[in-house]
Motif scaffolding. Structure first.
Motif, mmCIF file in Angstrom:
data_model
loop_
_atom_site.group_PDB
_atom_site.id
_atom_site.type_symbol
_atom_site.label_atom_id
_atom_site.label_comp_id
_atom_site.label_asym_id
_atom_site.label_seq_id
_atom_site.Cartn_x
_atom_site.Cartn_y
_atom_site.Cartn_z
ATOM 1 N N ILE A 287 14.300 110.384 -35.468
ATOM 2 C CA ILE A 287 15.274 109.353 -35.503
ATOM 3 C C ILE A 287 16.339 110.042 -36.716
ATOM 4 O O ILE A 287 17.467 110.031 -36.564
ATOM 5 C CB ILE A 287 15.018 108.008 -35.759
ATOM 6 N N ASN A 288 15.640 110.663 -37.542
ATOM 7 C CA ASN A 288 16.579 111.000 -38.882
ATOM 8 C C ASN A 288 16.772 112.608 -38.673
ATOM 9 O O ASN A 288 17.390 113.238 -39.833
ATOM 10 C CB ASN A 288 16.065 110.719 -40.074
ATOM 11 N N ALA A 289 16.967 113.252 -37.519
ATOM 12 C CA ALA A 289 17.173 114.769 -37.592
ATOM 13 C C ALA A 289 18.668 114.987 -37.577
ATOM 14 O O ALA A 289 18.718 116.288 -37.610
ATOM 15 C CB ALA A 289 16.636 115.261 -36.169
ATOM 16 N N GLY A 290 19.652 114.054 -37.545
ATOM 17 C CA GLY A 290 20.883 114.425 -37.418
ATOM 18 C C GLY A 290 21.431 115.504 -38.585
ATOM 19 O O GLY A 290 22.151 116.239 -38.353
ATOM 20 N N GLY A 291 20.865 114.876 -39.711
ATOM 21 C CA GLY A 291 21.601 115.777 -40.896
ATOM 22 C C GLY A 291 21.033 117.186 -40.834
ATOM 23 O O GLY A 291 21.837 118.455 -40.981
ATOM 24 N N ILE A 292 19.613 117.353 -40.559
ATOM 25 C CA ILE A 292 19.343 118.860 -40.249
ATOM 26 C C ILE A 292 20.030 119.677 -39.203
ATOM 27 O O ILE A 292 19.946 120.913 -39.305
ATOM 28 C CB ILE A 292 17.693 118.892 -40.220
ATOM 29 N N ILE A 293 20.360 119.134 -38.109
ATOM 30 C CA ILE A 293 20.737 119.533 -37.172
ATOM 31 C C ILE A 293 22.304 120.102 -37.523
ATOM 32 O O ILE A 293 22.693 121.053 -37.389
ATOM 33 C CB ILE A 293 21.273 118.425 -35.727
ATOM 34 N N ASN A 294 23.006 119.153 -38.215
ATOM 35 C CA ASN A 294 24.195 119.363 -38.834
ATOM 36 C C ASN A 294 24.131 120.834 -39.707
ATOM 37 O O ASN A 294 24.844 121.826 -39.445
ATOM 38 C CB ASN A 294 24.886 118.392 -39.602
ATOM 39 N N VAL A 295 23.584 120.739 -40.807
ATOM 40 C CA VAL A 295 23.338 121.815 -41.683
ATOM 41 C C VAL A 295 22.563 123.171 -41.092
ATOM 42 O O VAL A 295 22.991 124.262 -41.541
ATOM 43 C CB VAL A 295 22.677 121.491 -42.991
ATOM 44 N N ALA A 296 21.604 123.065 -40.157
ATOM 45 C CA ALA A 296 21.078 124.081 -39.578
ATOM 46 C C ALA A 296 22.227 124.949 -38.630
ATOM 47 O O ALA A 296 22.097 126.121 -38.865
ATOM 48 C CB ALA A 296 19.955 123.704 -38.576
ATOM 49 N N LEU A 297 22.675 124.245 -37.949
ATOM 50 C CA LEU A 297 24.071 124.854 -37.136
ATOM 51 C C LEU A 297 24.926 125.671 -37.900
ATOM 52 O O LEU A 297 25.787 126.610 -37.732
ATOM 53 C CB LEU A 297 24.401 123.750 -36.140
ATOM 54 N N GLU A 298 25.395 124.807 -39.122
ATOM 55 C CA GLU A 298 26.175 125.684 -40.209
ATOM 56 C C GLU A 298 25.604 127.010 -40.450
ATOM 57 O O GLU A 298 26.336 127.945 -40.315
ATOM 58 C CB GLU A 298 26.303 124.583 -41.313
ATOM 59 N N GLU A 307 29.201 120.402 -31.181
ATOM 60 C CA GLU A 307 27.962 120.581 -30.812
ATOM 61 C C GLU A 307 26.808 119.893 -31.579
ATOM 62 O O GLU A 307 25.863 119.378 -30.919
ATOM 63 C CB GLU A 307 27.848 122.188 -30.826
ATOM 64 N N VAL A 308 27.231 119.743 -32.819
ATOM 65 C CA VAL A 308 26.407 118.774 -33.770
ATOM 66 C C VAL A 308 26.262 117.544 -33.152
ATOM 67 O O VAL A 308 25.313 116.921 -32.910
ATOM 68 C CB VAL A 308 27.076 118.489 -35.010
ATOM 69 N N ASP A 309 27.402 117.109 -32.539
ATOM 70 C CA ASP A 309 27.376 115.526 -32.194
ATOM 71 C C ASP A 309 26.722 115.425 -30.615
ATOM 72 O O ASP A 309 26.089 114.624 -30.280
ATOM 73 C CB ASP A 309 28.887 115.018 -31.999
ATOM 74 N N ALA A 310 26.889 116.524 -29.878
ATOM 75 C CA ALA A 310 25.867 116.430 -28.581
ATOM 76 C C ALA A 310 24.497 116.617 -28.965
ATOM 77 O O ALA A 310 23.861 116.194 -28.166
ATOM 78 C CB ALA A 310 26.500 117.912 -27.914
ATOM 79 N N ARG A 311 24.004 117.439 -29.892
ATOM 80 C CA ARG A 311 22.687 117.345 -30.141
ATOM 81 C C ARG A 311 22.125 116.228 -30.753
ATOM 82 O O ARG A 311 20.900 115.677 -30.465
ATOM 83 C CB ARG A 311 22.361 118.549 -30.988
ATOM 84 N N VAL A 312 22.810 115.273 -31.646
ATOM 85 C CA VAL A 312 22.417 114.551 -32.029
ATOM 86 C C VAL A 312 22.412 113.124 -31.138
ATOM 87 O O VAL A 312 21.500 112.370 -31.103
ATOM 88 C CB VAL A 312 23.520 113.778 -33.203
ATOM 89 N N ALA A 313 23.223 113.177 -30.358
ATOM 90 C CA ALA A 313 23.087 112.354 -29.132
ATOM 91 C C ALA A 313 22.041 112.280 -28.131
ATOM 92 O O ALA A 313 21.527 111.440 -27.422
ATOM 93 C CB ALA A 313 24.495 112.467 -27.968
ATOM 94 N N GLN A 314 21.037 113.196 -28.541
ATOM 95 C CA GLN A 314 19.811 113.685 -27.651
ATOM 96 C C GLN A 314 18.759 112.925 -28.319
ATOM 97 O O GLN A 314 17.633 112.828 -27.755
ATOM 98 C CB GLN A 314 19.475 115.184 -27.628
#
Length: 348
Positions: A287-298, A307-314
């Motif tokens: 549930i809390n993966a949004g932050g690492i998705i954001n900085v990993a794609l950076e 793209e971040v938002d699309a992945r967080v939506a999953q």
């Protein structure tokens, strides 16, 4: 006691201890797995009464990052940094630069970002000594920057998914959510839920912060020691970990636990305790993966904020898959998620 004798040592690839006398840095970097890529995870700045607790924290958090990155579909392993603060929480640029040099000495096996006690500006100072950082200031629409708001968005989506699963609706109007911790993630979650018309009860170790947010949102405030026993539809832990244990779980008066704190379960046995009470649990590292998705794609240069938002939506979809398997085989949701993650990193 040696690190590999600690209960939370899980065949970690490396546990690195650093000391820089000139700056006063004392730090730990734990690398759990690099099976999927470099070990990614933020650095925590915290005061520990016992230094062994800092190593334990690094071990638990790095394992959680392995699972989090794997479940989020990121080509990153799991690691975590901990900078040991003194009782006065003294933090200097020299100390942060020394930590950057410590990271650099690992040659790219560990990539850091923000965590508790570390700001975007702090990461910039660390980044002056190493390129193995993310969460740096970025331009409009780009992936990266402060991961907190993105984490909060993902937790919000996960809370709505949990409400649909347990309450039969994801319309949060009138749904009572008790939120423990109203910092960057918990505060962001509260604002999302308030816009939906949810009923909120808040608690934070910083009582003034909780009162100010409650006044802004029209929420109630209770003491930190009381929040876990508040009768609510959803309990959302968003502070530090290990708050669900043999003593606290019997106090819960809710049907759902869904929040952004890392390592919410004090021990593996606590997954069964929640499950045994019929409480729906959203595994924290899903549930809390949004932050690492954001900085990993950076860090990887693999997309923009869209793209971040699309992945967080999953995130809700992943939670539903876990809950479906849990319902089908009778295993606690936390155990189901662990097994999925272990398969992904080759540790089944």
């Amino acid at each position: 006691m040696a690190a590999w004798d600690l209960a939370d040592f899980d065949d970690h690839e490396g546990v690195h201890l650093f000391r820089d006398r000139a700056s006063g840095l004392t730090a730990v970097i734990a690398i759990h797995s690099t099976a999927l890529g470099p070990a990614a995870g933020g650095v925590r700045f915290w005061h520990y009464a016992d230094r062994t607790d800092a190593v334990t924290d690094a071990l638990r958090l790095s394992r959680g990052m392995s699972y989090k990155n794997a479940m989020a579909g990121l080509p990153m392993g799991g690691g975590k940094g901990v900078i040991l603060a003194d009782a006065a929480r003294t933090k200097t640029p020299e100390m942060l630069k020394a930590f950057g040099r410590a990271i650099d000495s690992l040659g790219g096996r560990y990539v850091t970002a923000e965590d508790v006690g570390i700001s975007e500006a702090d990461v910039g100072i660390i980044g002056s000594e190493t390129g193995f950082v993310s969460g740096l200031p970025v331009g409009e629409g780009a992936a990266g920057g402060d991961p907190g708001p993105v984490t909060a968005r993902g937790v919000y989506l996960g809370v709505r998914a949990a409400a649909l699963e347990a309450l039969g609706t994801d319309d949060m109007a009138g749904v009572h959510v008790a939120i423990q911790g109203v910092g960057s993630v918990g505060g962001g979650l509260a604002r999302h839920l308030a816009r939906d018309g949810a009923k909120l009860t808040l608690a934070d170790v910083n009582a003034d912060r909780a009162k100010a947010l409650a006044a802004e949102l029209g929420a109630q405030v209770v003491a930190t020691e009381a929040i876990i026993g508040v009768e609510a539809d959803i309990f959302s832990p968003n502070a530090l970990g290990a708050i669900l244990n043999e003593h606290s779980i019997p106090l819960l008066r809710t049907g759902v636990v869904a929040g952004g704190a890392n390592n919410q379960l004090a021990t593996p046995a606590d997954a069964a305790r929640l499950h045994g009470r019929g409480i729906l649990y959203a595994p924290d590292y899903v549930i809390n993966a949004g932050g690492i998705i954001n900085v990993a794609l950076e860090y990887l240069g693999q997309g923009d904020r869209a793209e971040v938002d699309a992945r967080v939506a999953q995130i809700p979809e992943r939670l539903r898959a876990i809950w479906a398997e849990s319902a089908a085989n009778g295993r606690p949701a936390a155990d189901v998620a662990d097994a999925m993650a272990q398969r992904l990193i080759g540790r089944a």
